[in-house]
Design a protein around this motif. Sequence first.
Motif, PDB file in Angstrom:
ATOM      1  N   SER A 125      -7.964  -2.400   0.890  1.00 49.88           N
ATOM      2  CA  SER A 125      -7.083  -2.012   1.999  1.00 49.88           C
ATOM      3  C   SER A 125      -7.651  -2.450   3.338  1.00 49.88           C
ATOM      4  O   SER A 125      -6.922  -2.976   4.193  1.00 49.88           O
ATOM      5  N   SER A 126      -8.952  -2.249   3.547  1.00 47.99           N
ATOM      6  CA  SER A 126      -9.574  -2.574   4.827  1.00 47.99           C
ATOM      7  C   SER A 126      -9.581  -4.076   5.079  1.00 47.99           C
ATOM      8  O   SER A 126      -9.513  -4.525   6.231  1.00 47.99           O
TER       9      SER A 126
ATOM     10  N   MET B  72      -2.656  -1.447  -4.111  1.00 49.87           N
ATOM     11  CA  MET B  72      -1.444  -0.891  -4.715  1.00 49.87           C
ATOM     12  C   MET B  72      -1.521  -0.975  -6.239  1.00 49.87           C
ATOM     13  O   MET B  72      -1.250   0.016  -6.943  1.00 49.87           O
ATOM     14  N   VAL B  73      -1.903  -2.137  -6.741  1.00 53.04           N
ATOM     15  CA  VAL B  73      -1.987  -2.324  -8.195  1.00 53.04           C
ATOM     16  C   VAL B  73      -2.994  -1.356  -8.808  1.00 53.04           C
ATOM     17  O   VAL B  73      -2.728  -0.724  -9.841  1.00 53.04           O
ATOM     18  N   MET B  74      -4.150  -1.206  -8.153  1.00 49.43           N
ATOM     19  CA  MET B  74      -5.175  -0.310  -8.682  1.00 49.43           C
ATOM     20  C   MET B  74      -4.700   1.136  -8.690  1.00 49.43           C
ATOM     21  O   MET B  74      -4.913   1.869  -9.670  1.00 49.43           O
ATOM     22  N   SER B  75      -4.062   1.567  -7.615  1.00 46.30           N
ATOM     23  CA  SER B  75      -3.586   2.952  -7.538  1.00 46.30           C
ATOM     24  C   SER B  75      -2.530   3.240  -8.599  1.00 46.30           C
ATOM     25  O   SER B  75      -2.563   4.280  -9.265  1.00 46.30           O
ATOM     26  N   MET B  76      -1.600   2.302  -8.757  1.00 51.59           N
ATOM     27  CA  MET B  76      -0.536   2.507  -9.734  1.00 51.59           C
ATOM     28  C   MET B  76      -1.064   2.427 -11.161  1.00 51.59           C
ATOM     29  O   MET B  76      -0.611   3.157 -12.043  1.00 51.59           O
ATOM     30  N   LEU B  77      -2.032   1.546 -11.385  1.00 53.38           N
ATOM     31  CA  LEU B  77      -2.611   1.421 -12.714  1.00 53.38           C
ATOM     32  C   LEU B  77      -3.318   2.710 -13.131  1.00 53.38           C
ATOM     33  O   LEU B  77      -3.160   3.186 -14.263  1.00 53.38           O
TER      34      LEU B  77
ATOM     35  N   SER C 117       0.829  -1.200   0.000  1.00 52.72           N
ATOM     36  CA  SER C 117       0.000   0.000   0.000  1.00 52.72           C
ATOM     37  C   SER C 117       0.867   1.256   0.000  1.00 52.72           C
ATOM     38  O   SER C 117       0.575   2.234  -0.683  1.00 52.72           O
ATOM     39  N   SER C 118       1.953   1.225   0.801  1.00 47.23           N
ATOM     40  CA  SER C 118       2.857   2.373   0.850  1.00 47.23           C
ATOM     41  C   SER C 118       3.483   2.640  -0.508  1.00 47.23           C
ATOM     42  O   SER C 118       3.556   3.784  -0.973  1.00 47.23           O
ATOM     43  N   ILE C 119       3.939   1.570  -1.153  1.00 49.64           N
ATOM     44  CA  ILE C 119       4.552   1.720  -2.478  1.00 49.64           C
ATOM     45  C   ILE C 119       3.528   2.263  -3.468  1.00 49.64           C
ATOM     46  O   ILE C 119       3.804   3.179  -4.244  1.00 49.64           O
ATOM     47  N   GLY C 120       2.320   1.679  -3.418  1.00 50.01           N
ATOM     48  CA  GLY C 120       1.270   2.107  -4.338  1.00 50.01           C
ATOM     49  C   GLY C 120       0.893   3.557  -4.140  1.00 50.01           C
ATOM     50  O   GLY C 120       0.798   4.328  -5.111  1.00 50.01           O
ATOM     51  N   GLN C 121       0.683   3.959  -2.889  1.00 49.99           N
ATOM     52  CA  GLN C 121       0.264   5.329  -2.627  1.00 49.99           C
ATOM     53  C   GLN C 121       1.391   6.318  -2.869  1.00 49.99           C
ATOM     54  O   GLN C 121       1.153   7.442  -3.326  1.00 49.99           O
ATOM     55  N   SER C 122       2.632   5.902  -2.576  1.00 49.42           N
ATOM     56  CA  SER C 122       3.762   6.790  -2.836  1.00 49.42           C
ATOM     57  C   SER C 122       3.982   6.958  -4.333  1.00 49.42           C
ATOM     58  O   SER C 122       4.251   8.063  -4.814  1.00 49.42           O
ATOM     59  N   ALA C 123       3.876   5.848  -5.052  1.00 45.29           N
ATOM     60  CA  ALA C 123       3.992   5.929  -6.513  1.00 45.29           C
ATOM     61  C   ALA C 123       2.876   6.799  -7.069  1.00 45.29           C
ATOM     62  O   ALA C 123       3.078   7.562  -8.027  1.00 45.29           O
TER      63      ALA C 123
END
Length: 468
Positions: free
Chosen positions: A385-386, A394-399, A250-256
Amino acid sequence: MSMEKVKAMRREILEGPIEKTLLKLAWPIVVNNLIQVLYNITDTFWLGKLGREALSAPGVAWPIIGTLMALGMGFTMAGFSIVGQYIGAGDFKKANRSAGALFSLVLFFSTLSALISILILPLALDFMNVTPSIRPYAYRYAIVIFAGVPVSFLFMVFNALMRATGDTKTPVKISALTVFLNIILDPIFIFIFKLGVLGAALATVLSNAVGTIIGVKILMSGKAGLKITLEDLKPDWKFYSKIVRVGLPSSIGQSANSFGFVVLTRIIMGFGDVTYAAYVITTRLVNFITSISRGISMAMGTMVAQNVGAEKYERAKVIAERTMVVNFAIAGFAVLVIGVFRVPIFKVFLDDPEVIAESKIVLEYFLISVPFFNGIFVVVTGVFSSAGHTVKSMVMSMLRLWGFRIPLSYAFGYIPAITFLGIRIPMAELFNFTSRGVFFGMGLSNFLAAIIGLAWFLKGSWMRRIID
């Protein structure tokens, strides 16, 4: 909230009427989120009095700040999921220990993040291609905000832990106090002390610090249902390992995702200060809409976490589906209102004819996609996330950002033509190398991400808990 109230709330979340419980949990979070948005709106309002360059400073700084905050947010969401699921499972001792370990981990991490961010700030501003007229304002604003990152992180943890217990009212009371302080301090620091953007940043940090101190006292007093002791704050490497394992994706996804907005800023800056100013004001309005949707989704997250912890998966799915309908309707209505009253709304922030003219483009090509983002995408990533399935979020955010928004915004804004599936698309003829192409790409990314997110949600692979 006492332990008895926490247990009563747990029963309601697991067995009570869905809509009533969702509303009960959501309204304080929505108010809390709206209060947080007031921080940015207050800064934008007062800085707009200093001109276009000062108004743009927070907009330039926040993508960088958001990249760092997103790292902590990933770990916080992991802690929220674990604590919420322990409460759902009825294991309150492990919930308290997990909450304490999360607090100590985030304190260390946020301090390190603050130091690193101050060092890399000049490079980040260079990368974003910030115009010379805006750069000094953005630099001064960001330096102060970076110094206050630890208190912002800890306040974020406090809010998450309160939500995990089902107590959504206490954070809104504290946030109301911090925003009240910010509203008072902003004009004093900006105009009376003549600190300009530096004053706006100082007001934000000092207000956050007050909220953090109050939150820590509440958690350590035991009045929050959870009680953190000094023993709980000691390093717990087993728990840290779990937090990192669950929270790192999640951190990687949100940071990306947040870093993507740094790149997006560079893309938008290519069309000048007018376009960027219109974008900054629009994002403030979008944040206002999203704060409502995210508030409802966060309440849904509490219900999903506890129901997944109790292995009531079908109930969790129904909760999410009903949340989508509510969020889509609210966001659609909000966009309609902004469309009708666009000119007077923009004049509140900046009475600049060029910026107001540009805002029409932002509305037509980007803002209309917001209901799909808030109504579907935000809910789906919140469910993932919940439930503790942070790789999916993460995948959805980065996509959405790296797969769709950045490539599409750049392509439609800067590339003369592209060939897709053998079909030549004349970008230059469609958008004439104007900001229309960038904002069209941004809007299209919301539509595509919502469709893919909904399909993944319906597949149901998130319906399993992560606790022992």
